[in-house]
Write a protein that holds these residues in place. Structure first.
Motif, PDB file in Angstrom:
ATOM      1  N   SER A 137       0.287  39.254 -32.671  1.00  0.00           N
ATOM      2  CA  SER A 137      -0.475  37.876 -32.726  1.00  0.00           C
ATOM      3  C   SER A 137       0.483  36.745 -32.214  1.00  0.00           C
ATOM      4  O   SER A 137      -0.105  35.754 -32.100  1.00  0.00           O
ATOM      5  CB  SER A 137      -0.963  37.946 -34.093  1.00  0.00           C
ATOM      6  OG  SER A 137      -1.781  39.063 -34.323  1.00  0.00           O
ATOM      7  N   GLY A 138       1.755  37.124 -31.968  1.00  0.00           N
ATOM      8  CA  GLY A 138       2.656  35.905 -31.708  1.00  0.00           C
ATOM      9  C   GLY A 138       3.205  35.229 -32.864  1.00  0.00           C
ATOM     10  O   GLY A 138       3.627  34.277 -32.757  1.00  0.00           O
ATOM     11  N   CYS A 139       2.838  35.796 -33.973  1.00  0.00           N
ATOM     12  CA  CYS A 139       3.585  35.256 -35.265  1.00  0.00           C
ATOM     13  C   CYS A 139       4.878  35.513 -35.414  1.00  0.00           C
ATOM     14  O   CYS A 139       5.315  36.786 -35.654  1.00  0.00           O
ATOM     15  CB  CYS A 139       2.816  35.690 -36.694  1.00  0.00           C
ATOM     16  SG  CYS A 139       3.228  34.884 -37.999  1.00  0.00           S
ATOM     17  N   ASN A 181      11.803  24.148 -34.934  1.00  0.00           N
ATOM     18  CA  ASN A 181      10.293  24.571 -34.073  1.00  0.00           C
ATOM     19  C   ASN A 181      10.567  25.132 -32.693  1.00  0.00           C
ATOM     20  O   ASN A 181       9.692  26.376 -32.482  1.00  0.00           O
ATOM     21  CB  ASN A 181       9.518  23.396 -33.747  1.00  0.00           C
ATOM     22  CG  ASN A 181       9.319  22.755 -35.092  1.00  0.00           C
ATOM     23  OD1 ASN A 181       8.904  23.092 -36.086  1.00  0.00           O
ATOM     24  ND2 ASN A 181       9.005  21.191 -34.858  1.00  0.00           N
ATOM     25  N   ARG A 182      11.851  25.030 -32.145  1.00  0.00           N
ATOM     26  CA  ARG A 182      12.005  25.835 -30.913  1.00  0.00           C
ATOM     27  C   ARG A 182      12.043  27.264 -30.967  1.00  0.00           C
ATOM     28  O   ARG A 182      11.968  28.038 -30.043  1.00  0.00           O
ATOM     29  CB  ARG A 182      13.296  25.107 -30.198  1.00  0.00           C
ATOM     30  CG  ARG A 182      13.094  23.622 -29.578  1.00  0.00           C
ATOM     31  CD  ARG A 182      14.205  23.055 -29.054  1.00  0.00           C
ATOM     32  NE  ARG A 182      15.144  22.876 -30.003  1.00  0.00           N
ATOM     33  CZ  ARG A 182      16.478  22.372 -29.812  1.00  0.00           C
ATOM     34  NH1 ARG A 182      16.906  22.312 -28.546  1.00  0.00           N
ATOM     35  NH2 ARG A 182      17.372  22.448 -30.783  1.00  0.00           N
ATOM     36  N   LEU A 189       6.770  32.982 -27.488  1.00  0.00           N
ATOM     37  CA  LEU A 189       6.461  32.951 -26.192  1.00  0.00           C
ATOM     38  C   LEU A 189       7.194  33.808 -25.566  1.00  0.00           C
ATOM     39  O   LEU A 189       6.799  34.220 -24.415  1.00  0.00           O
ATOM     40  CB  LEU A 189       6.410  31.542 -25.406  1.00  0.00           C
ATOM     41  CG  LEU A 189       5.728  30.297 -26.314  1.00  0.00           C
ATOM     42  CD1 LEU A 189       5.846  29.110 -25.618  1.00  0.00           C
ATOM     43  CD2 LEU A 189       3.927  30.794 -25.929  1.00  0.00           C
ATOM     44  N   ASP A 190       8.263  34.054 -25.873  1.00  0.00           N
ATOM     45  CA  ASP A 190       9.261  35.004 -25.313  1.00  0.00           C
ATOM     46  C   ASP A 190       9.336  36.225 -25.687  1.00  0.00           C
ATOM     47  O   ASP A 190       9.632  37.341 -25.038  1.00  0.00           O
ATOM     48  CB  ASP A 190      10.750  34.221 -24.853  1.00  0.00           C
ATOM     49  CG  ASP A 190      10.535  32.892 -23.944  1.00  0.00           C
ATOM     50  OD1 ASP A 190       9.466  33.003 -23.222  1.00  0.00           O
ATOM     51  OD2 ASP A 190      11.248  32.068 -24.168  1.00  0.00           O
ATOM     52  N   ILE A 191      10.054  36.172 -27.123  1.00  0.00           N
ATOM     53  CA  ILE A 191      10.502  37.402 -27.672  1.00  0.00           C
ATOM     54  C   ILE A 191       9.234  38.452 -28.032  1.00  0.00           C
ATOM     55  O   ILE A 191       9.530  39.372 -27.744  1.00  0.00           O
ATOM     56  CB  ILE A 191      11.261  37.083 -29.105  1.00  0.00           C
ATOM     57  CG1 ILE A 191      12.449  36.149 -28.833  1.00  0.00           C
ATOM     58  CG2 ILE A 191      11.548  38.286 -29.946  1.00  0.00           C
ATOM     59  CD1 ILE A 191      13.241  35.851 -29.898  1.00  0.00           C
ATOM     60  N   ALA A 192       8.250  37.780 -28.730  1.00  0.00           N
ATOM     61  CA  ALA A 192       7.020  38.693 -28.987  1.00  0.00           C
ATOM     62  C   ALA A 192       6.412  39.550 -27.868  1.00  0.00           C
ATOM     63  O   ALA A 192       6.422  40.804 -28.124  1.00  0.00           O
ATOM     64  CB  ALA A 192       6.112  38.132 -29.818  1.00  0.00           C
ATOM     65  N   PRO A 193       6.385  38.918 -26.930  1.00  0.00           N
ATOM     66  CA  PRO A 193       5.778  39.627 -25.556  1.00  0.00           C
ATOM     67  C   PRO A 193       6.568  40.792 -25.166  1.00  0.00           C
ATOM     68  O   PRO A 193       6.215  41.932 -24.826  1.00  0.00           O
ATOM     69  CB  PRO A 193       5.426  38.782 -24.478  1.00  0.00           C
ATOM     70  CG  PRO A 193       5.415  37.426 -25.166  1.00  0.00           C
ATOM     71  CD  PRO A 193       6.436  37.476 -26.270  1.00  0.00           C
TER      72      PRO A 193
END
Length: 217
Positions: A137-139, A181-182, A189-193
């Motif tokens: 879910s991108g969490c 926040n970064r 955006l980068d790690i989860a996918p």
């Protein structure tokens, strides 16, 4: 008398099928940030309220975090035999304004997609479906070293896994997410996918692989 059997092929291990694409394409129907506007950072727990899930430690983690971040909150989704004892612990630790129990929910995707962070504090896991769903879910997520946690949350320059029962480690990692926040954006955006790539498979492909395991016997 024992009989030795020799396998014709090496065992093939298939993960529990999870429809990653469906999770990614599902839009949330509510937003926890709007539901709890007084909390600046929302931590999510999705687990059965039973011994092995170790939700009691999640409350200890909250107590540790609130020394520096008094306006954070925790949403606990799930039900189980320890529900009343966990509620009593919330009162004894004076967390009533910062922890809510929302019971068992059918729509957990909306929780994953609108929380700031998911944590898994389990003592052990055979797999860790909730963790996979959260990351899909991108969490951003932090987990104890159980199930597939290391496969999802370990990278050469980033580590989001803690030893089982290491409350201090959880507090330290979560503090990084609260303050940066970064880092949350990097995770989403980068790690989860990348992390979920090994678990991304269509249902048809999964069933085909499952069938092939029988054909190879």
């Amino acid at each position: 008398q024992t009989t030795n059997y020799k396998l014709k092929t090496a065992p093939l291990v298939l993960p529990i099928f999870t429809d990653i694409k469906k999770i990614q394409e599902t839009n949330p129907i509510f937003d926890l940030k709007q539901k709890y506007p007084d909390w600046h950072f929302i931590i999510l727990v999705v687990a059965r309220l039973s011994y092995e899930k170790n939700v009691s430690e999640a409350l200890d983690i909250m107590s540790g975090l609130m020394r520096n971040y008094p306006r954070i909150g925790m949403v606990i989704v799930g039900d189980g035999p320890l529900k009343e004892s966990l509620k009593s612990k919330v009162k004894s630790q004076k967390l009533e304004n910062n922890v809510v129990f929302e019971g068992r929910q059918e729509d957990v995707i909306s929780y994953y997609k609108t929380a700031h962070l998911f944590i898994q504090t389990s003592l052990y896991e055979g797999f860790g479906l909730a963790l996979l769903e959260a990351v899909a879910s991108g969490c951003p997520a932090v987990s104890s070293d159980v199930g597939i946690a290391k496969e999802l949350l370990s990278y050469p320059d980033q580590q989001f896994v803690c030893p089982v029962g290491d409350t201090e480690c959880f507090v330290g990692l979560i503090s990084r997410f609260i303050e940066d926040n970064r880092l949350r954006e990097l995770f989403s955006l980068d790690i989860a996918p990348i992390a979920i790539g090994q678990f991304t498979q269509s249902k048809e492909a999964y069933l085909k692989a499952y069938k092939e395991t029988f054909n190879s016997l």
